[in-house]
Design a protein around this motif. Sequence first.
Motif, PDB file in Angstrom:
ATOM      1  N   CYS A 139      43.020  41.950  33.226  1.00  0.00           N
ATOM      2  CA  CYS A 139      43.447  40.891  34.234  1.00  0.00           C
ATOM      3  C   CYS A 139      45.035  40.797  34.176  1.00  0.00           C
ATOM      4  O   CYS A 139      45.321  39.670  33.626  1.00  0.00           O
ATOM      5  CB  CYS A 139      42.850  39.571  34.370  1.00  0.00           C
ATOM      6  SG  CYS A 139      41.194  39.830  34.543  1.00  0.00           S
ATOM      7  N   LEU A 189      48.465  38.761  35.018  1.00  0.00           N
ATOM      8  CA  LEU A 189      48.964  37.656  35.736  1.00  0.00           C
ATOM      9  C   LEU A 189      50.344  37.270  35.522  1.00  0.00           C
ATOM     10  O   LEU A 189      50.502  37.426  33.993  1.00  0.00           O
ATOM     11  CB  LEU A 189      47.971  36.614  35.924  1.00  0.00           C
ATOM     12  CG  LEU A 189      46.665  36.816  36.742  1.00  0.00           C
ATOM     13  CD1 LEU A 189      45.590  35.399  36.323  1.00  0.00           C
ATOM     14  CD2 LEU A 189      46.858  36.585  38.123  1.00  0.00           C
ATOM     15  N   LEU A 196      42.637  26.095  39.500  1.00  0.00           N
ATOM     16  CA  LEU A 196      43.247  27.620  39.481  1.00  0.00           C
ATOM     17  C   LEU A 196      44.269  27.784  39.170  1.00  0.00           C
ATOM     18  O   LEU A 196      45.311  27.128  40.050  1.00  0.00           O
ATOM     19  CB  LEU A 196      42.566  28.299  40.870  1.00  0.00           C
ATOM     20  CG  LEU A 196      43.110  29.819  40.968  1.00  0.00           C
ATOM     21  CD1 LEU A 196      42.224  30.671  40.153  1.00  0.00           C
ATOM     22  CD2 LEU A 196      43.091  30.041  42.564  1.00  0.00           C
ATOM     23  N   LEU A 241      46.670  33.433  40.649  1.00  0.00           N
ATOM     24  CA  LEU A 241      45.791  34.558  41.409  1.00  0.00           C
ATOM     25  C   LEU A 241      46.892  35.607  41.686  1.00  0.00           C
ATOM     26  O   LEU A 241      47.906  35.568  42.001  1.00  0.00           O
ATOM     27  CB  LEU A 241      45.477  33.999  42.876  1.00  0.00           C
ATOM     28  CG  LEU A 241      44.524  34.867  43.722  1.00  0.00           C
ATOM     29  CD1 LEU A 241      43.600  33.920  44.531  1.00  0.00           C
ATOM     30  CD2 LEU A 241      45.359  35.693  44.559  1.00  0.00           C
ATOM     31  N   ASN A 270      51.281  38.200  43.059  1.00  0.00           N
ATOM     32  CA  ASN A 270      51.099  37.185  41.928  1.00  0.00           C
ATOM     33  C   ASN A 270      51.382  35.910  42.816  1.00  0.00           C
ATOM     34  O   ASN A 270      52.559  35.677  43.307  1.00  0.00           O
ATOM     35  CB  ASN A 270      51.890  37.571  40.767  1.00  0.00           C
ATOM     36  CG  ASN A 270      51.092  36.141  39.763  1.00  0.00           C
ATOM     37  OD1 ASN A 270      50.066  36.527  39.295  1.00  0.00           O
ATOM     38  ND2 ASN A 270      51.969  35.183  39.731  1.00  0.00           N
ATOM     39  N   ALA A 296      39.885  24.930  43.627  1.00  0.00           N
ATOM     40  CA  ALA A 296      39.310  26.037  43.893  1.00  0.00           C
ATOM     41  C   ALA A 296      37.969  25.680  44.093  1.00  0.00           C
ATOM     42  O   ALA A 296      37.396  25.285  43.123  1.00  0.00           O
ATOM     43  CB  ALA A 296      39.594  27.391  43.202  1.00  0.00           C
ATOM     44  N   ILE A 321      41.413  41.657  41.812  1.00  0.00           N
ATOM     45  CA  ILE A 321      41.673  40.551  42.166  1.00  0.00           C
ATOM     46  C   ILE A 321      41.656  39.651  40.797  1.00  0.00           C
ATOM     47  O   ILE A 321      40.703  39.591  40.000  1.00  0.00           O
ATOM     48  CB  ILE A 321      41.111  39.614  43.151  1.00  0.00           C
ATOM     49  CG1 ILE A 321      41.337  40.332  44.621  1.00  0.00           C
ATOM     50  CG2 ILE A 321      41.511  38.116  43.287  1.00  0.00           C
ATOM     51  CD1 ILE A 321      40.344  39.825  45.553  1.00  0.00           C
ATOM     52  N   SER A 322      42.748  39.294  40.394  1.00  0.00           N
ATOM     53  CA  SER A 322      42.918  38.538  38.969  1.00  0.00           C
ATOM     54  C   SER A 322      42.852  37.084  39.106  1.00  0.00           C
ATOM     55  O   SER A 322      43.635  36.519  39.834  1.00  0.00           O
ATOM     56  CB  SER A 322      44.009  38.806  38.184  1.00  0.00           C
ATOM     57  OG  SER A 322      44.212  40.509  37.901  1.00  0.00           O
ATOM     58  N   LEU A 323      42.113  36.234  38.495  1.00  0.00           N
ATOM     59  CA  LEU A 323      42.115  34.754  38.508  1.00  0.00           C
ATOM     60  C   LEU A 323      42.384  34.251  37.279  1.00  0.00           C
ATOM     61  O   LEU A 323      41.670  34.433  36.467  1.00  0.00           O
ATOM     62  CB  LEU A 323      40.746  34.228  39.106  1.00  0.00           C
ATOM     63  CG  LEU A 323      40.241  34.804  40.539  1.00  0.00           C
ATOM     64  CD1 LEU A 323      38.820  34.598  40.801  1.00  0.00           C
ATOM     65  CD2 LEU A 323      41.115  34.203  41.765  1.00  0.00           C
ATOM     66  N   SER A 324      43.040  33.227  37.221  1.00  0.00           N
ATOM     67  CA  SER A 324      43.079  32.431  35.879  1.00  0.00           C
ATOM     68  C   SER A 324      42.885  30.796  36.104  1.00  0.00           C
ATOM     69  O   SER A 324      43.509  30.281  37.064  1.00  0.00           O
ATOM     70  CB  SER A 324      44.571  32.706  35.548  1.00  0.00           C
ATOM     71  OG  SER A 324      44.966  31.566  34.550  1.00  0.00           O
ATOM     72  N   ARG A 364      40.280  34.000  32.309  1.00  0.00           N
ATOM     73  CA  ARG A 364      40.353  34.880  33.527  1.00  0.00           C
ATOM     74  C   ARG A 364      39.190  35.543  33.777  1.00  0.00           C
ATOM     75  O   ARG A 364      38.203  36.072  33.162  1.00  0.00           O
ATOM     76  CB  ARG A 364      41.429  35.816  32.813  1.00  0.00           C
ATOM     77  CG  ARG A 364      42.826  35.098  32.603  1.00  0.00           C
ATOM     78  CD  ARG A 364      43.984  36.153  32.424  1.00  0.00           C
ATOM     79  NE  ARG A 364      45.260  35.674  32.216  1.00  0.00           N
ATOM     80  CZ  ARG A 364      46.100  35.984  32.232  1.00  0.00           C
ATOM     81  NH1 ARG A 364      46.634  37.403  32.548  1.00  0.00           N
ATOM     82  NH2 ARG A 364      47.453  35.256  31.990  1.00  0.00           N
ATOM     83  N   LEU A 420      35.968  30.246  46.565  1.00  0.00           N
ATOM     84  CA  LEU A 420      35.716  31.465  46.047  1.00  0.00           C
ATOM     85  C   LEU A 420      34.264  31.684  46.177  1.00  0.00           C
ATOM     86  O   LEU A 420      33.299  31.289  45.721  1.00  0.00           O
ATOM     87  CB  LEU A 420      35.953  31.571  44.510  1.00  0.00           C
ATOM     88  CG  LEU A 420      37.393  31.327  44.246  1.00  0.00           C
ATOM     89  CD1 LEU A 420      37.641  31.033  42.560  1.00  0.00           C
ATOM     90  CD2 LEU A 420      38.385  32.499  44.615  1.00  0.00           C
TER      91      LEU A 420
END
Length: 303
Positions: A26, A28, A139, A142, A156, A169, A221-224, A243, A282
């Motif tokens: 992922c 970001l 979050l 993204l 990003n 989120a 889709i990358s989520l942190s 992540r 989400l």
Amino acid sequence: SGEAPLGNIVPSVPLQPGLGLLGLVCPLGARFAASSAGFSGGGAGLLAGRGVGSSPGILEPDGAQPRADGGGDGRRASFMQAFFEAHPEVPRIYRLEMGGPRPRLVVGDESLEGPRLEGGVRFLAKTFTAPSPLWYVSLRALGLSVGRESPTLRWNQDFNALRPYGMPALLDSGVSGIHIGSIGYAGLVSAMPYGCRREPATGTTTCKCTEGKIEEEFPSISLSFEAAHTFRFLMLDAGDDVRVCIPPSAYVRYDKELERCIVDIVDSGEHRFSYGAETIILGMPFFRSAAVVLDLERRRVGI
């Protein structure tokens, strides 16, 4: 009281077997900050957010509903409320695994905190979770990335650049897609394959694509998320995060009638605020991509 528990019918959802989720990378871009009324789809999913006029989610232990006969205090117990009252020895912890070859729901989960690749759980910060009856998390960033071996960041959005605790989120399995404000939606769609558009009749997002090549043509889709053990000291943020990668197969599907791909990303409009900031929802693409632990006793979320 002799009152039967009241439950909800949960519609089946398509599952994505064998995603190999923990093997995804992922990428970001996140700059950690220097200083230290929610929107919901109101569905009947396991973790349905409770907006105005919506039904409580089936897993809410306090999701009492009005009694038809008006008896007692005028409310009926939800299914899980009645279950926990009958079994106080069971920890009020759920684990949802909705994206693997054998989806399951564990009630009374006893997963230990530790590395995810070894079966452990990473808990998220409780900044937005503890004050709310809904499952809000922090979050940090993204992004969209392409390529599995050497992924490249295509787009990003760093929420820590503007807010020290990131963006609220909402985790809501009663929502079929990812709902994001108009500005974020425009950015996401611009990084998708050429020819994406919002269908005016239905509000859904569709893109040109080739049947059978979703994984090759669409980004992950990358989520942190802010981790529970991160800390801030002397105006510095330790930057600890958790992540999650959402692969294309979890949010894109081919429609033979349209001969286009339907993308489960929804423009939720402007000014969907919670905790003083615009929020993102989400939905099922997230739950297909990670095992989620919900600790009701300590009001915390684990991934």
